[in-house]
Every structure is written in C-alpha cells, then in structure tokens.
Scaffold this active site. Structure first.
Site, PDB file in Angstrom:
ATOM      1  N   ARG A  41       0.858  -1.191   0.000  1.00 50.98           N
ATOM      2  CA  ARG A  41       0.000   0.000   0.000  1.00 50.98           C
ATOM      3  C   ARG A  41       0.890   1.235   0.000  1.00 50.98           C
ATOM      4  O   ARG A  41       1.820   1.327   0.816  1.00 50.98           O
ATOM      5  CB  ARG A  41      -0.879  -0.008   1.255  1.00 50.98           C
ATOM      6  CG  ARG A  41      -1.921   1.078   1.257  1.00 50.98           C
ATOM      7  CD  ARG A  41      -2.616   1.182   2.616  1.00 50.98           C
ATOM      8  NE  ARG A  41      -1.933   2.141   3.475  1.00 50.98           N
ATOM      9  CZ  ARG A  41      -2.441   2.625   4.619  1.00 50.98           C
ATOM     10  NH1 ARG A  41      -3.631   2.204   5.025  1.00 50.98           N
ATOM     11  NH2 ARG A  41      -1.776   3.500   5.347  1.00 50.98           N
ATOM     12  N   TYR A  53      -2.092  11.766   8.529  1.00 46.01           N
ATOM     13  CA  TYR A  53      -2.234  10.368   8.916  1.00 46.01           C
ATOM     14  C   TYR A  53      -2.137   9.455   7.696  1.00 46.01           C
ATOM     15  O   TYR A  53      -2.803   9.679   6.695  1.00 46.01           O
ATOM     16  CB  TYR A  53      -3.593  10.169   9.602  1.00 46.01           C
ATOM     17  CG  TYR A  53      -3.811   8.772  10.109  1.00 46.01           C
ATOM     18  CD1 TYR A  53      -3.287   8.366  11.331  1.00 46.01           C
ATOM     19  CD2 TYR A  53      -4.535   7.854   9.362  1.00 46.01           C
ATOM     20  CE1 TYR A  53      -3.474   7.084  11.798  1.00 46.01           C
ATOM     21  CE2 TYR A  53      -4.735   6.563   9.820  1.00 46.01           C
ATOM     22  CZ  TYR A  53      -4.202   6.181  11.032  1.00 46.01           C
ATOM     23  OH  TYR A  53      -4.388   4.911  11.486  1.00 46.01           O
ATOM     24  N   ASP A  76      -5.046   3.770   0.010  1.00 47.88           N
ATOM     25  CA  ASP A  76      -6.111   4.007   0.993  1.00 47.88           C
ATOM     26  C   ASP A  76      -6.465   5.491   0.993  1.00 47.88           C
ATOM     27  O   ASP A  76      -5.609   6.342   1.254  1.00 47.88           O
ATOM     28  CB  ASP A  76      -5.602   3.579   2.382  1.00 47.88           C
ATOM     29  CG  ASP A  76      -6.702   3.554   3.438  1.00 47.88           C
ATOM     30  OD1 ASP A  76      -7.810   4.046   3.162  1.00 47.88           O
ATOM     31  OD2 ASP A  76      -6.437   3.038   4.547  1.00 47.88           O
ATOM     32  N   HIS A 128      -8.859   6.732   2.988  1.00 49.19           N
ATOM     33  CA  HIS A 128      -9.302   7.074   4.347  1.00 49.19           C
ATOM     34  C   HIS A 128     -10.608   7.872   4.365  1.00 49.19           C
ATOM     35  O   HIS A 128     -10.733   8.838   5.131  1.00 49.19           O
ATOM     36  CB  HIS A 128      -8.204   7.839   5.100  1.00 49.19           C
ATOM     37  CG  HIS A 128      -7.062   6.972   5.539  1.00 49.19           C
ATOM     38  ND1 HIS A 128      -7.197   5.981   6.488  1.00 49.19           N
ATOM     39  CD2 HIS A 128      -5.772   6.929   5.148  1.00 49.19           C
ATOM     40  CE1 HIS A 128      -6.038   5.381   6.671  1.00 49.19           C
ATOM     41  NE2 HIS A 128      -5.158   5.923   5.867  1.00 49.19           N
ATOM     42  N   GLU A 166      -9.014   1.911  -1.561  1.00 51.46           N
ATOM     43  CA  GLU A 166      -9.667   1.606  -0.268  1.00 51.46           C
ATOM     44  C   GLU A 166     -10.362   2.821   0.313  1.00 51.46           C
ATOM     45  O   GLU A 166      -9.833   3.937   0.259  1.00 51.46           O
ATOM     46  CB  GLU A 166      -8.573   1.116   0.691  1.00 51.46           C
ATOM     47  CG  GLU A 166      -9.039   0.885   2.102  1.00 51.46           C
ATOM     48  CD  GLU A 166      -7.886   0.471   3.011  1.00 51.46           C
ATOM     49  OE1 GLU A 166      -6.870  -0.050   2.498  1.00 51.46           O
ATOM     50  OE2 GLU A 166      -7.999   0.679   4.223  1.00 51.46           O
ATOM     51  N   GLU A 220     -13.382  -1.485   7.026  1.00 49.40           N
ATOM     52  CA  GLU A 220     -12.652  -1.591   8.293  1.00 49.40           C
ATOM     53  C   GLU A 220     -13.448  -1.040   9.472  1.00 49.40           C
ATOM     54  O   GLU A 220     -13.163  -1.389  10.609  1.00 49.40           O
ATOM     55  CB  GLU A 220     -11.270  -0.944   8.192  1.00 49.40           C
ATOM     56  CG  GLU A 220     -11.288   0.542   7.913  1.00 49.40           C
ATOM     57  CD  GLU A 220      -9.885   1.129   7.769  1.00 49.40           C
ATOM     58  OE1 GLU A 220      -9.106   0.608   6.959  1.00 49.40           O
ATOM     59  OE2 GLU A 220      -9.593   2.114   8.470  1.00 49.40           O
ATOM     60  N   ARG A 225     -13.411  -5.483   3.984  1.00 52.13           N
ATOM     61  CA  ARG A 225     -12.251  -5.359   4.875  1.00 52.13           C
ATOM     62  C   ARG A 225     -12.574  -5.463   6.354  1.00 52.13           C
ATOM     63  O   ARG A 225     -11.872  -4.906   7.198  1.00 52.13           O
ATOM     64  CB  ARG A 225     -11.512  -4.046   4.570  1.00 52.13           C
ATOM     65  CG  ARG A 225     -11.065  -3.964   3.118  1.00 52.13           C
ATOM     66  CD  ARG A 225      -9.997  -2.932   2.909  1.00 52.13           C
ATOM     67  NE  ARG A 225      -8.839  -3.253   3.713  1.00 52.13           N
ATOM     68  CZ  ARG A 225      -8.513  -2.647   4.845  1.00 52.13           C
ATOM     69  NH1 ARG A 225      -9.234  -1.665   5.326  1.00 52.13           N
ATOM     70  NH2 ARG A 225      -7.445  -3.020   5.506  1.00 52.13           N
ATOM     71  N   GLU A 278      -4.169  -7.532   5.476  1.00 51.33           N
ATOM     72  CA  GLU A 278      -3.322  -6.396   5.848  1.00 51.33           C
ATOM     73  C   GLU A 278      -2.447  -6.798   7.035  1.00 51.33           C
ATOM     74  O   GLU A 278      -2.922  -7.446   7.965  1.00 51.33           O
ATOM     75  CB  GLU A 278      -4.186  -5.189   6.224  1.00 51.33           C
ATOM     76  CG  GLU A 278      -3.369  -3.942   6.535  1.00 51.33           C
ATOM     77  CD  GLU A 278      -4.251  -2.763   6.958  1.00 51.33           C
ATOM     78  OE1 GLU A 278      -5.395  -2.998   7.388  1.00 51.33           O
ATOM     79  OE2 GLU A 278      -3.790  -1.619   6.844  1.00 51.33           O
ATOM     80  N   TRP A 287     -11.371  11.988   7.613  1.00 49.26           N
ATOM     81  CA  TRP A 287      -9.946  11.872   7.292  1.00 49.26           C
ATOM     82  C   TRP A 287      -9.674  10.497   6.693  1.00 49.26           C
ATOM     83  O   TRP A 287     -10.470   9.612   6.782  1.00 49.26           O
ATOM     84  CB  TRP A 287      -9.052  12.070   8.490  1.00 49.26           C
ATOM     85  CG  TRP A 287      -9.261  11.139   9.620  1.00 49.26           C
ATOM     86  CD1 TRP A 287     -10.032  11.341  10.720  1.00 49.26           C
ATOM     87  CD2 TRP A 287      -8.717   9.822   9.780  1.00 49.26           C
ATOM     88  NE1 TRP A 287      -9.991  10.264  11.530  1.00 49.26           N
ATOM     89  CE2 TRP A 287      -9.182   9.306  10.990  1.00 49.26           C
ATOM     90  CE3 TRP A 287      -7.855   9.035   9.003  1.00 49.26           C
ATOM     91  CZ2 TRP A 287      -8.860   8.035  11.442  1.00 49.26           C
ATOM     92  CZ3 TRP A 287      -7.530   7.764   9.449  1.00 49.26           C
ATOM     93  CH2 TRP A 287      -8.019   7.272  10.665  1.00 49.26           C
TER      94      TRP A 287
HETATM   95  C1  GCO Z   1      -5.798   0.782   7.563  1.00 50.42           C
HETATM   96  C2  GCO Z   1      -6.447   1.808   8.375  1.00 50.42           C
HETATM   97  C3  GCO Z   1      -5.872   2.132   9.689  1.00 50.42           C
HETATM   98  C4  GCO Z   1      -6.931   2.776  10.547  1.00 50.42           C
HETATM   99  C5  GCO Z   1      -6.728   2.519  11.997  1.00 50.42           C
HETATM  100  C6  GCO Z   1      -7.814   3.112  12.841  1.00 50.42           C
HETATM  101  O1  GCO Z   1      -6.169   0.646   6.423  1.00 50.42           O
HETATM  102  O2  GCO Z   1      -4.971   0.072   8.111  1.00 50.42           O
HETATM  103  O3  GCO Z   1      -7.067   2.801   7.659  1.00 50.42           O
HETATM  104  O4  GCO Z   1      -4.727   2.904   9.560  1.00 50.42           O
HETATM  105  O5  GCO Z   1      -6.987   4.122  10.309  1.00 50.42           O
HETATM  106  O6  GCO Z   1      -6.656   1.150  12.175  1.00 50.42           O
HETATM  107  O7  GCO Z   1      -7.700   2.698  14.146  1.00 50.42           O
HETATM  108 MG    MG Z   2      -7.740   1.833   5.813  1.00 51.89          MG
END
Ligand code: GCO
Ligand code: MG
Length: 403
Positions: free
Chosen positions: A147, A159, A211, A213, A237, A263, A284, A340, A403
C-alpha cells in the site's frame, strides 16, 4: 465445562490493547481481542459491567448461542463497542474449543483452502521519491503487495502518509487528538503521479494498493478511480465515507478500479447492500470489530456468494490475538483476497507469544491448538494504558472533515 472467570486486561506495549481472558473450571482458558482504537475504556466497561456477569457459569462450548445471547440479548445491537466486546468473548471461546479438540482453529473452520496467506504492508513518504524507495525496499523483503501513500506538497504530513503515523512508531501517543489539514484539490492530481512513478520504477509484477481514508465525495472518487485505471491498482480503499453506500454505485458507474471498504463495519448488515449489489470487490472487516471469528465467518460466507473477497483489516491496533484469528479464517475460507499486516513492536510480541508466523510477505497460522496466541500478564503489567487518539482533520478554512 463452565466459565469461571472473565478477565479484561488493558496494556500499551507501544499502543493500547484490550484483551479478554475467559477461564474455565477445567483449567483451559481462551484469549480474545476487544480493542477499539481511541475508545478502549468503553469496551472495558461494557465487558466488565455488562457481559462478564452474564457469562459466569455458562458452557463455553456453546459459542453460537453465546454470540446470539450477547447480540440479540443486548437489545442495542451492533456498533463498534458492542461488537468488539462480543468479539473478545467469541475469540476466547473458539480458542477454548480448539484447544479442547487439540486442533488449530482453522481445522474447526473446515480446514485449509490454501497453503499461505498473502499480506500487504504500508509505505508512506513525504514525497514520491521517498515512497518509491520504500516500495522498492519492501519488494526486496519479499512483499508481493504494497500500500502506497504520499504527503501532499504544501500541507503538513497527514495520517497514513508520513513515515511514522502509527502509534507504535511514535506518531500517535497523544493525550488529546491532533488536528490535521486536508485539501482534496491538492490530493487528487498527486495520486496518479505517485502510481505512475511506482509502475515506472517497480514494474507490474507487484500488487499496488491505495487508501483514501474516507476523504472523498463519490464523484471525486470516481474521477480518482478513472485516473488510476492505467496503473492497475489491486484496490482503492475507503474512497468515500463508508456509511454512504449509494455513493459506491456512482463510483462503479465510472470506473473498473477494484474497490475495498469495511474496516469500520461491525456486522453483515453494514455491508449487505455493498456486497449483494456487487458495488465492492473486497470486504475489509476484521475479527475484533466484526464480532469475532463467528461474525467474520458470517460476513465472508455471505460475500463469497457475490464474488466479493476477504481483506481483513490488520493495522497495529488490531492486536496479535485478532491477527491470529484472522489468519485462521484467511486460510480456511474459499474467498480469501489478502490480509493487511503492519507488523508489531517487539514489546507487543513479548506480551503476546504467538504460534502464527510471518515470512517474506506471507503469513501462516501455525499448528498450535486454539488460535495459538497467548498473553503474558506479567509483561502486560509493565505497560499501563496510555491515552491515545486518532487525529481529526480540517479543511484549510477550518471546517471539520472526514480523514
Ligand atoms: C488501515 C487503516 C488504519 C486505521 C486505523 C484506525 O487501512 O490500516 O485505515 O490505519 O486508520 O486502524 O484505528
Ligand atoms: Mg484503511
């Protein structure tokens, strides 16, 4: 067999983990992960005050019944706190059942469907050249899937893009959330340039992932998907906020870019529409946030009917216990996609001795009875809970954003 005690252990060997230990009258015990990043104490209270008293004296072998008891019986169904609490108990019960059977957990899930579990790891960088170097380094370490994230020029690192955005790497141990700045118009033209540079430098024999986010609107994500098509990403993602399910239809109408999400989903109900309408390619969810082994298996079985593949969330805040459960499920289900895997600090490994193993881009569940992950409580005592939060994000004018 009867449940005699349920312990909830909170420790921070680099980042906070909530671990459940279910003890039985026959000396067998099981371990579960119940961590919700940034909201850990809420799950602790849920487990100690509302779950443990109801389970003492019950037969730990009745896993499905206990899952239903905690899910339906709460009346207030679903949600991250409830489902993480259920997950912690459920993983521990599967652990006990598999230990009693003297079998690795995957054998109770139907046995192996594959020989190894492909993982992806993360590379972040302050500019494209740094990311290219990072991806090349991981290729040399055997990774077949990577990634890639890059900082936006003119904005501070955010982040997921800077070199040390994970708590364990020092970027997240904050008593209060930090605030970051986001600008979509600066991000959108940058990402295709990143992947063009990556294909030019690392070639086509590697799976590349990205990703978002949850930061875009559907039409912005559709544009990004189209722009990334020439570089054949494994997936895009969390392109849009995950609760906006109809938005995925807009993205799908415009691009053949494979899509991944899930997630922050907790049950099959959160992804029913996305899966049954085939609006995504990878789901995910992960054991700790989706109701344990039982919850995960229900979701992946449903997804398999629609050719949607698994991709368990596995950052550092998913503990080695949940990672172990994920790996057992990964190896058993027919519709595995990818896992992951961010890796863990040495202190985390000391605290969670485990039978699963990682080698050059692939994971193995190990052959130990149960899910194979234990907790060393003496080590856990050395690392007390340390308040830590994910950042929040604002637009350049100060508006709070996803975010
Ligand atoms: C990923 C995620 C993580 C999350 C985190 C939140 O794809 O691994 O986006 O970075 O942001 O697990 O607690
Ligand atoms: Mg993620």
């Amino acid at each position: 067999m009867k449940i005699t005690d349920i312990k909830v252990i909170v420790a921070s060997p680099g980042r906070n983990f909530v671990t459940v230990k279910v003890v039985t009258d026959e000396g067998l015990y099981g371990i579960g992960d119940a961590t919700v990043n940034g909201r850990e104490k809420a799950v602790v209270a849920y487990l100690q005050d509302h779950v443990a008293p109801c389970l003492i004296g019950r037969d730990p072998g009745r896993i499905e019944d206990i899952w239903q008891y905690l899910y339906k019986g709460a009346y207030w169904r679903r949600g991250p706190i409830t489902m993480a609490a259920i997950a912690g108990i459920d993983m521990a019960l599967w652990d006990i059942k598999a230990k009693a059977a003297i079998m690795p957990l995957y054998q109770l899930l139907g046995g192996r469907s594959r020989e190894r579990v492909m993982v992806y790891k993360h590379v972040g960088g302050l500019d494209i050249a740094e990311v290219v170097d990072g991806v090349q380094a991981l290729r040399e370490q055997g990774l077949d899937a990577i990634r890639a994230q890059v900082s936006i020029p003119g904005l501070p690192p955010i982040y997921g893009t800077g070199p040390s955005t994970d708590q364990a790497a020092g970027g997240m141990v904050q008593a209060l959330p930090t605030e970051e700045v986001w600008a979509t118009h600066k991000y959108l033209p940058l990402v295709p340039k990143l992947f063009e540079a990556l294909r030019d430098n690392v070639g086509w024999d590697v799976h590349l992932l990205h990703d978002v986010h949850h930061r875009l609107t559907p039409i912005e994500a559709a544009r990004l998907g189209k722009d990334l098509e020439p570089f054949r990403l494994f997936w895009l993602e969390d392109a849009i906020p995950a609760e906006l399910q109809d938005g995925f239809r807009i993205i799908r109408q415009h691009t053949t870019q494979p899509l991944a999400v899930g997630e922050i989903f907790n049950t099959v109900w959160d992804c029913q529409q996305l899966i049954s309408e085939q609006l995504i390619d990878y789901i995910r969810v992960t054991s700790v946030h989706a109701g344990g082994v039982t919850g995960l298996k229900k979701i992946f079985d449903f997804a398999s009917i629609y050719h949607v593949r698994s991709a368990c969330h596995g950052p550092m805040d998913v503990s080695p216990v949940a990672m172990g459960c994920n790996i057992h499920v990964d190896v058993a289900i027919p519709n595995f996609g990818i896992q992951e895997y961010s890796g863990y600090t040495e202190a985390t490994h000391d605290m969670f001795p485990c039978a699963w193993s990682y080698e050059r881009g692939y994971l193995q569940p190990g052959e130990a009875p149960g899910h194979g992950v234990d907790i060393d409580e003496a080590v856990a005592e050395k690392y007390p809970y340390a308040p830590a939060y994910l950042p929040v994000a604002r637009l350049e004018d100060g508006t709070l954003t996803s975010w």
